[in-house]
Design an enzyme around this catalytic site. Structure first.
Site, PDB file in Angstrom:
ATOM      1  N   LYS A   1       0.990  -1.118  -0.058  1.00  0.00           N
ATOM      2  CA  LYS A   1       0.114  -0.091  -0.030  1.00  0.00           C
ATOM      3  C   LYS A   1       0.642   1.061  -0.032  1.00  0.00           C
ATOM      4  O   LYS A   1       0.692   2.366  -0.566  1.00  0.00           O
ATOM      5  CB  LYS A   1      -0.975  -0.079   1.364  1.00  0.00           C
ATOM      6  CG  LYS A   1      -2.111   1.114   1.366  1.00  0.00           C
ATOM      7  CD  LYS A   1      -2.849   0.778   2.459  1.00  0.00           C
ATOM      8  CE  LYS A   1      -3.960   1.771   2.569  1.00  0.00           C
ATOM      9  NZ  LYS A   1      -4.754   1.120   3.721  1.00  0.00           N
TER      10      LYS A   1
ATOM     11  N   GLU B   1     -10.850   6.070   5.099  1.00  0.00           N
ATOM     12  CA  GLU B   1     -11.034   4.984   6.382  1.00  0.00           C
ATOM     13  C   GLU B   1     -11.641   5.620   7.428  1.00  0.00           C
ATOM     14  O   GLU B   1     -12.410   4.891   8.139  1.00  0.00           O
ATOM     15  CB  GLU B   1      -9.467   4.604   6.441  1.00  0.00           C
ATOM     16  CG  GLU B   1      -9.010   3.453   5.480  1.00  0.00           C
ATOM     17  CD  GLU B   1      -7.487   3.265   5.479  1.00  0.00           C
ATOM     18  OE1 GLU B   1      -7.116   3.875   6.360  1.00  0.00           O
ATOM     19  OE2 GLU B   1      -7.090   2.878   4.725  1.00  0.00           O
TER      20      GLU B   1
ATOM     21  N   ASP C   1      -6.154   6.397  14.309  1.00  0.00           N
ATOM     22  CA  ASP C   1      -6.029   4.982  13.392  1.00  0.00           C
ATOM     23  C   ASP C   1      -4.275   4.438  13.770  1.00  0.00           C
ATOM     24  O   ASP C   1      -3.697   4.997  13.021  1.00  0.00           O
ATOM     25  CB  ASP C   1      -6.499   5.074  12.260  1.00  0.00           C
ATOM     26  CG  ASP C   1      -6.362   3.678  11.559  1.00  0.00           C
ATOM     27  OD1 ASP C   1      -5.650   2.859  11.884  1.00  0.00           O
ATOM     28  OD2 ASP C   1      -6.683   3.544  10.401  1.00  0.00           O
TER      29      ASP C   1
HETATM   30  P1  ADP Z   1      -3.360  -1.864   9.022  1.00  0.00           P
HETATM   31  O1  ADP Z   1      -4.218  -1.039   9.128  1.00  0.00           O
HETATM   32  O2  ADP Z   1      -1.927  -1.002   9.057  1.00  0.00           O
HETATM   33  O3  ADP Z   1      -3.404  -2.946   8.193  1.00  0.00           O
HETATM   34  P2  ADP Z   1      -4.225  -3.453  11.620  1.00  0.00           P
HETATM   35  O4  ADP Z   1      -5.264  -2.241  12.039  1.00  0.00           O
HETATM   36  O5  ADP Z   1      -4.665  -4.593  10.958  1.00  0.00           O
HETATM   37  O6  ADP Z   1      -3.367  -2.757  10.368  1.00  0.00           O
HETATM   38  O7  ADP Z   1      -3.218  -3.322  12.866  1.00  0.00           O
HETATM   39  C1  ADP Z   1      -2.229  -4.434  12.893  1.00  0.00           C
HETATM   40  C2  ADP Z   1      -1.606  -4.039  14.236  1.00  0.00           C
HETATM   41  O8  ADP Z   1      -2.159  -4.099  15.091  1.00  0.00           O
HETATM   42  C3  ADP Z   1      -0.172  -4.997  14.293  1.00  0.00           C
HETATM   43  O9  ADP Z   1       0.734  -4.320  14.850  1.00  0.00           O
HETATM   44  C4  ADP Z   1      -0.796  -6.013  15.309  1.00  0.00           C
HETATM   45  O10 ADP Z   1       0.200  -6.557  16.051  1.00  0.00           O
HETATM   46  C5  ADP Z   1      -1.425  -5.028  16.125  1.00  0.00           C
HETATM   47  N1  ADP Z   1      -2.541  -5.737  16.803  1.00  0.00           N
HETATM   48  C6  ADP Z   1      -3.171  -6.584  16.780  1.00  0.00           C
HETATM   49  N2  ADP Z   1      -3.985  -7.121  17.856  1.00  0.00           N
HETATM   50  C7  ADP Z   1      -3.122  -6.616  18.901  1.00  0.00           C
HETATM   51  C8  ADP Z   1      -3.646  -6.698  20.168  1.00  0.00           C
HETATM   52  N3  ADP Z   1      -4.287  -7.454  20.880  1.00  0.00           N
HETATM   53  N4  ADP Z   1      -2.670  -5.746  21.063  1.00  0.00           N
HETATM   54  C9  ADP Z   1      -1.838  -5.007  20.605  1.00  0.00           C
HETATM   55  N5  ADP Z   1      -1.545  -4.828  19.159  1.00  0.00           N
HETATM   56  C10 ADP Z   1      -2.428  -5.787  18.344  1.00  0.00           C
HETATM   57 MG    MG Z   2      -6.139   0.024   8.631  1.00  0.00          MG
END
Ligand code: ADP
Ligand code: MG
Length: 634
Positions: free
Chosen positions: A87, A189, A211
């Site tokens: 991305k 978003e 976010d």
């Molecule tokens: P993006 O929007 O960049 O695709 P996400 O919203 O899916 O990303 O976020 C991914 C991040 O969230 C990763 O760094 C992951 O380790 C973190 N994450 C997911 N679950 C948890 C949790 N329970 N506690 C802390 N961090 C978390």
């Molecule tokens: Mg995201």
């Protein structure tokens, strides 16, 4: 012959006609697909019950690709061909990409090899553009949706960061097209997250969307007014996310375990452990990281939530600084903010939630899973755009008509059909009738603007409805429908109810109209509002005068014999007075209000003077209808 059912206007179509549409969060780290089923949005899972799809594509020598978890496993063993965080490259040239030297890819400068300026990556399966890589992810989600919904999709809403520019948005659209998806709309978003929380149904207000994803931090300040979200400002840090917290924990563990510099493989192993520990610490007070390294060393380090909070404090502070800046840019203070929405998996960390609460002095919205909230909001929007509107649903859409769209009516007046700032898509209908007895055609003039007179408005299109059966003035029912689709395209149709004759036209209202011109037209409408109202009232009076003269003339033609000679003379005199007042009403040297008063009085006098005549005509027609029938027959 089978009978076809037709739903009532405004009602949703039968359940089997539900049009399948999905919302897709095409994330830097993870992507998701969601849809609305039985009225509520839900994220769709893969065959193993997993909802997140890691946004990773690994290209294989045979030209095929692994996507998601399968690719994730090869991040460290085959980094050159395993594309993560694609991305970040969407719509970007090589020079736009930060820290290219740290990335494992064999970049091809798109400007040179016909890539239209977008960077490309050389893999074992050939040179790939970010659009193609993203299309692989989107196609996987599309397949997942079609498998679980059992039908083809009519379209998808795909989310993009609020700050994405035209090139990045276009690249996202291209990727969707390549994946065989019909893009209903790109949605920002933060707006999607706000929709998932139903804030579009809330009162007007200012909202902050925080976010924190895997590798990016975005803060957006949104303003909601009349069901439309406006992005007031965006900010953040494109190199700050959950990964940095993993990194901090990794360093802490190596320090505590007094490890010597690690091999690439051991680093990867420990990084995965660190990430797991981070996620566990969101719900546990402490956790122990245990690993046996290739070097033979055994790692066993216990980390408390408190320690984790301490060693990552500076990262959280960084996000607070970005919020301050975004608030300054939007020109809002903490007191102006009506609500805060938490988005992104990394906002599960309690220290992040605490810091955001303290900053905004309010508990943020966080009860929807933060890594699903964007996809869920996109699904709600997709469902609406696909036309699965439940009764009472608003068109909570994000684009608005910049100026009112109207129709020319008698007297050169504008009747507004779709008011300015209506959210699109929108459809409005209004009924009109004929002005003259036996009128068989109607000229439809579509205009745009806020002014009351056609001469002050922008003419968009003209067309004619022909073949109206001859009827008395006012008897025909012509329904004119204005419809603006999601892309701002206006179509106008007119249909006469009895005969079914129909005509229509399509115009592009914004064509050739720049922001400056819109601003000028609005300004004019404000400064001339008073004069416009008076002029409108005068024109309406003139139309009324014409109407009553025509009606009286036609009544006299039919039923003159109901009146004595003296009575006929009196009515003729009143008609002359009206005609004279009409002629004088066009005298521009007189005050508009005064001209209207004179005309109004003359029209009223004629109306009163013909009341008795109208009553006698009514009697006569009732007698005629009843002739030869006894009272109980009627
Ligand atoms: P993006 O929007 O960049 O695709 P996400 O919203 O899916 O990303 O976020 C991914 C991040 O969230 C990763 O760094 C992951 O380790 C973190 N994450 C997911 N679950 C948890 C949790 N329970 N506690 C802390 N961090 C978390
Ligand atoms: Mg995201």
């Amino acid at each position: 012959m089978a009978l076809l059912q037709i739903s009532e206007p405004g009602m949703s179509t039968a359940p089997h006609q539900h049009r399948l549409a999905v919302g897709i969060d095409l994330g830097t780290t993870n992507s998701l697909v969601a849809t609305v089923r039985s009225g509520s949005p839900e994220v769709l899972s893969d065959e193993n019950g997993r909802s997140l799809l890691p946004s990773i594509v690994r290209y294989l020598p045979n030209g095929h690709a692994n996507i998601g978890y399968k690719a994730h496993a090869h991040r460290t063993t085959d980094p050159k061909n395993t594309i993560v965080s694609v991305k970040r490259f969407m719509g970007r040239g090589l020079k736009d990409i930060a820290h290219v030297e740290n990335l494992p890819y064999d970049f091809v400068d798109g400007g040179r090899e016909g890539g239209h300026g977008m960077v490309q990556i050389r893999t074992v399966a050939g040179v790939k553009s970010p659009v193609e890589v993203s299309a692989q992810i989107l196609a996987t989600l599309r397949q997942r949706a079609e498998d679980s919904l059992g039908d083809e999709l009519v379209g998808a809403v795909i989310t993009v960061p609020a700050y994405f520019d035209d090139a990045q948005r276009q690249a996202t659209k291209d990727a969707a097209q390549l994946a065989g998806l019909n893009v209903l709309r790109l949605l920002s978003e933060p707006t999607a997250a706000a929709i998932a929380y139903g804030l579009d149904h809330a009162k007007e207000g200012v909202y902050a969307v925080y976010d924190l994803g895997g590798g990016t931090f975005d803060i957006s300040i949104l303003k909601l007014s009349k069901g439309v979200f406006e992005v007031l400002s965006t900010g953040g840090d494109s190199a700050l996310g959950g990964d940095d917290f993993d990194q901090r924990l990794f360093c802490y563990i190596t320090e505590q375990a007094k490890l010597a510099p690690l091999s690439e493989e051991d680093t990867a192993t420990l990084m995965v452990k660190a990430r797991q520990a981070k996620e566990l610490l969101s719900t546990n007070d402490e956790t122990t990281v245990e690993a046996i390294l290739k070097s033979g060393e055994i790692v066993q380090v216990t980390v408390s939530a408190e320690t984790f909070t301490e060693i990552t404090k500076h990262l959280v502070v960084k996000t607070m600084n970005a919020i301050r800046k975004a608030m300054r840019d939007a020109n809002v203070s903490v007191e102006d903010v009506d609500g805060v929405v938490m988005v992104g998996g990394a906002t599960r960390m309690p220290q992040v939630r605490r810091a955001v609460s303290e900053f905004f002095k309010t508990i943020p919205h966080a009860n929807i899973d933060p890594d699903r909230v964007v996809a869920l909001g996109a699904a709600i929007q997709a469902n609406l755009l696909a036309g699965n509107r439940a009764p009472g649903d608003d068109w909570l859409l994000l684009d608005v008509t910049p100026l009112s769209l109207g129709i020319e009516t008698m007297g050169g007046l504008v009747e507004k059909i779709i008011p300015r700032n209506s959210t699109i898509p929108v459809a409005r209908a209004q009924e009109f009738t004929t002005f003259k007895d036996g009128q068989t055609a109607m000229a439809i003039h579509v205009v745009q603007g806020e002014r009351e007179l056609v001469s002050d408005s922008r003419s968009l299109a003209r067309f004619e409805l022909r073949g109206i059966p001859p009827m008395a003035a006012g008897a025909a029912r012509i329904r004119v429908t204005y419809q603006v689709d999601a892309d701002g395209l206006l179509s106008v149709s007119a249909r006469e109810a009895r005969s079914g004759v129909e005509a229509s036209i399509t115009v592009k209202p914004s064509y050739g109209l720049g922001d400056d011109e819109i601003a000028r037209m609005l300004q004019e409408s404000y400064t001339s509002a008073q004069g416009d109202m008076q002029m409108r009232a005068l024109r309406e009076e003139q139309v009324e005068a014409e109407r009553i003269l025509l009606a009286t003339q036609s009544a006299l033609g039919e039923d003159k014999d109901l009146l004595s000679g003296e009575e006929q003379g009196a009515i003729a005199k009143l008609m002359d007075d009206v005609r004279e007042a009409v002629a004088r009403s066009n005298d521009q040297s007189q005050d508009t209000g005064a001209r209207q008063d004179v005309l109004h009085n003359a029209v009223q006098a004629l109306a009163r003077g013909t009341e008795e005549f109208a009553a006698r005509r009514m009697d006569k027609s009732v007698r005629k209808a009843l002739a030869g029938k006894s009272l109980d027959q009627v």
